[in-house]
Write a protein that holds these residues in place. Structure first.
Motif, PDB file in Angstrom:
ATOM      1  N   GLY A 193       0.823  -1.206   0.000  1.00 33.90           N
ATOM      2  CA  GLY A 193       0.000   0.000   0.000  1.00 33.90           C
ATOM      3  C   GLY A 193       0.853   1.249   0.000  1.00 33.90           C
ATOM      4  O   GLY A 193       2.072   1.214  -0.220  1.00 33.90           O
ATOM      5  N   ASP A 194       0.211   2.372   0.274  1.00 32.48           N
ATOM      6  CA  ASP A 194       0.933   3.635   0.287  1.00 32.48           C
ATOM      7  C   ASP A 194       1.085   4.212   1.695  1.00 32.48           C
ATOM      8  O   ASP A 194       1.520   5.343   1.858  1.00 32.48           O
ATOM      9  N   LYS A 195       0.737   3.420   2.719  1.00 32.18           N
ATOM     10  CA  LYS A 195       0.953   3.831   4.114  1.00 32.18           C
ATOM     11  C   LYS A 195       1.166   2.575   4.952  1.00 32.18           C
ATOM     12  O   LYS A 195       0.866   1.460   4.518  1.00 32.18           O
ATOM     13  N   GLU A 196       1.711   2.778   6.161  1.00 30.33           N
ATOM     14  CA  GLU A 196       1.981   1.609   6.995  1.00 30.33           C
ATOM     15  C   GLU A 196       0.688   0.975   7.472  1.00 30.33           C
ATOM     16  O   GLU A 196      -0.359   1.614   7.571  1.00 30.33           O
ATOM     17  N   VAL A 197       0.764  -0.332   7.736  1.00 31.50           N
ATOM     18  CA  VAL A 197      -0.385  -1.105   8.168  1.00 31.50           C
ATOM     19  C   VAL A 197       0.027  -1.947   9.375  1.00 31.50           C
ATOM     20  O   VAL A 197       1.158  -2.443   9.429  1.00 31.50           O
ATOM     21  N   THR A 198      -0.862  -2.065  10.354  1.00 32.25           N
ATOM     22  CA  THR A 198      -0.580  -2.859  11.548  1.00 32.25           C
ATOM     23  C   THR A 198      -1.378  -4.147  11.465  1.00 32.25           C
ATOM     24  O   THR A 198      -2.606  -4.132  11.392  1.00 32.25           O
ATOM     25  N   VAL A 199      -0.670  -5.283  11.481  1.00 36.30           N
ATOM     26  CA  VAL A 199      -1.307  -6.601  11.477  1.00 36.30           C
ATOM     27  C   VAL A 199      -1.659  -6.925  12.926  1.00 36.30           C
ATOM     28  O   VAL A 199      -0.775  -7.023  13.784  1.00 36.30           O
ATOM     29  N   LEU A 200      -2.943  -7.068  13.197  1.00 38.87           N
ATOM     30  CA  LEU A 200      -3.420  -7.322  14.558  1.00 38.87           C
ATOM     31  C   LEU A 200      -3.525  -8.809  14.871  1.00 38.87           C
ATOM     32  O   LEU A 200      -3.205  -9.244  15.975  1.00 38.87           O
ATOM     33  N   ALA A 201      -3.998  -9.601  13.916  1.00 33.72           N
ATOM     34  CA  ALA A 201      -4.174 -11.046  14.135  1.00 33.72           C
ATOM     35  C   ALA A 201      -4.180 -11.766  12.798  1.00 33.72           C
ATOM     36  O   ALA A 201      -4.547 -11.191  11.770  1.00 33.72           O
ATOM     37  N   VAL A 202      -3.766 -13.032  12.832  1.00 28.56           N
ATOM     38  CA  VAL A 202      -3.769 -13.878  11.637  1.00 28.56           C
ATOM     39  C   VAL A 202      -4.422 -15.199  12.021  1.00 28.56           C
ATOM     40  O   VAL A 202      -4.121 -15.769  13.066  1.00 28.56           O
ATOM     41  N   SER A 203      -5.351 -15.669  11.181  1.00 26.20           N
ATOM     42  CA  SER A 203      -5.947 -16.988  11.408  1.00 26.20           C
ATOM     43  C   SER A 203      -5.895 -17.777  10.111  1.00 26.20           C
ATOM     44  O   SER A 203      -5.935 -17.214   9.019  1.00 26.20           O
ATOM     45  N   PHE A 204      -5.791 -19.096  10.246  1.00 24.82           N
ATOM     46  CA  PHE A 204      -5.653 -19.979   9.089  1.00 24.82           C
ATOM     47  C   PHE A 204      -6.783 -20.994   9.053  1.00 24.82           C
ATOM     48  O   PHE A 204      -7.110 -21.611  10.080  1.00 24.82           O
ATOM     49  N   ILE A 237      -6.272 -12.075   7.519  1.00 23.07           N
ATOM     50  CA  ILE A 237      -5.302 -11.179   8.134  1.00 23.07           C
ATOM     51  C   ILE A 237      -6.054  -9.936   8.597  1.00 23.07           C
ATOM     52  O   ILE A 237      -6.512  -9.145   7.783  1.00 23.07           O
ATOM     53  N   GLU A 238      -6.170  -9.795   9.914  1.00 24.03           N
ATOM     54  CA  GLU A 238      -6.880  -8.652  10.486  1.00 24.03           C
ATOM     55  C   GLU A 238      -5.882  -7.525  10.713  1.00 24.03           C
ATOM     56  O   GLU A 238      -4.849  -7.723  11.346  1.00 24.03           O
ATOM     57  N   THR A 239      -6.194  -6.339  10.177  1.00 24.33           N
ATOM     58  CA  THR A 239      -5.307  -5.184  10.310  1.00 24.33           C
ATOM     59  C   THR A 239      -6.094  -3.998  10.851  1.00 24.33           C
ATOM     60  O   THR A 239      -7.315  -4.066  10.996  1.00 24.33           O
ATOM     61  N   ASP A 240      -5.384  -2.923  11.099  1.00 25.25           N
ATOM     62  CA  ASP A 240      -6.030  -1.696  11.548  1.00 25.25           C
ATOM     63  C   ASP A 240      -6.831  -1.039  10.432  1.00 25.25           C
ATOM     64  O   ASP A 240      -7.607  -0.119  10.673  1.00 25.25           O
ATOM     65  N   GLN A 241      -6.692  -1.509   9.192  1.00 25.06           N
ATOM     66  CA  GLN A 241      -7.404  -0.944   8.043  1.00 25.06           C
ATOM     67  C   GLN A 241      -8.473  -1.887   7.503  1.00 25.06           C
ATOM     68  O   GLN A 241      -9.021  -1.661   6.437  1.00 25.06           O
ATOM     69  N   GLY A 242      -8.748  -2.960   8.218  1.00 22.07           N
ATOM     70  CA  GLY A 242      -9.729  -3.932   7.768  1.00 22.07           C
ATOM     71  C   GLY A 242      -9.123  -5.323   7.709  1.00 22.07           C
ATOM     72  O   GLY A 242      -7.982  -5.542   8.112  1.00 22.07           O
ATOM     73  N   THR A 243      -9.876  -6.253   7.208  1.00 19.76           N
ATOM     74  CA  THR A 243      -9.427  -7.645   7.131  1.00 19.76           C
ATOM     75  C   THR A 243      -9.228  -8.048   5.675  1.00 19.76           C
ATOM     76  O   THR A 243     -10.061  -7.753   4.827  1.00 19.76           O
TER      77      THR A 243
END
Length: 130
Positions: free
Chosen positions: A67-78, A114-120
């Protein structure tokens, strides 16, 4: 002898049908399409997700921020399974543009959320791993 008989009034001409309803419907549809496109442009994180693993097991994903800005990965599930969660308990990870992180699993990964601060972001894999 001709008698003057009153002539009947002329018949009213047919009123042109109003197209106001059609114009309103077209305007509403155009507004909905514009809104949908705007939401799609700004919605969700821009991530590139690749499945890898040792000996082609497919039990690791690599998440790259494209993307064009930083992203925070909050949680990952498989695979929507609790037994396929990442091997290590990881805190939230902030990825700057161009940075990546790997997330290992105890299972072969078919689907990753992948759950992030910008959505999943949800990714599905098929076929043999790369």
């Amino acid at each position: 002898m001709t008698e003057n008989t009153p002539t009947p009034p002329p018949l009213p001409s047919a009123k042109p049908k109003s197209r106001r309803g059609l114009k309103i419907l077209i305007g509403v549809c155009a507004a909905m399409l514009l809104l949908a496109n705007l939401l799609k442009i700004g919605g969700g994180p821009k991530l590139e997700v690749e499945r890898t693993g040792f000996f082609h097991q497919g039990n690791i994903i690599k998440v790259l921020n494209v993307g064009d800005k930083e992203v925070t990965v909050l949680a990952v599930s498989f695979n929507d399974r609790p037994d396929c969660r990442p091997n290590e308990k990881q805190e939230s990870v902030t990825l700057k543009v161009g940075e990546s992180m790997i997330f290992p699993s105890g299972c072969r990964i078919v689907r990753a959320d992948i759950e992030t601060d910008q959505g999943t972001a949800s990714v599905t894999f098929s076929g043999p791993p790369d």
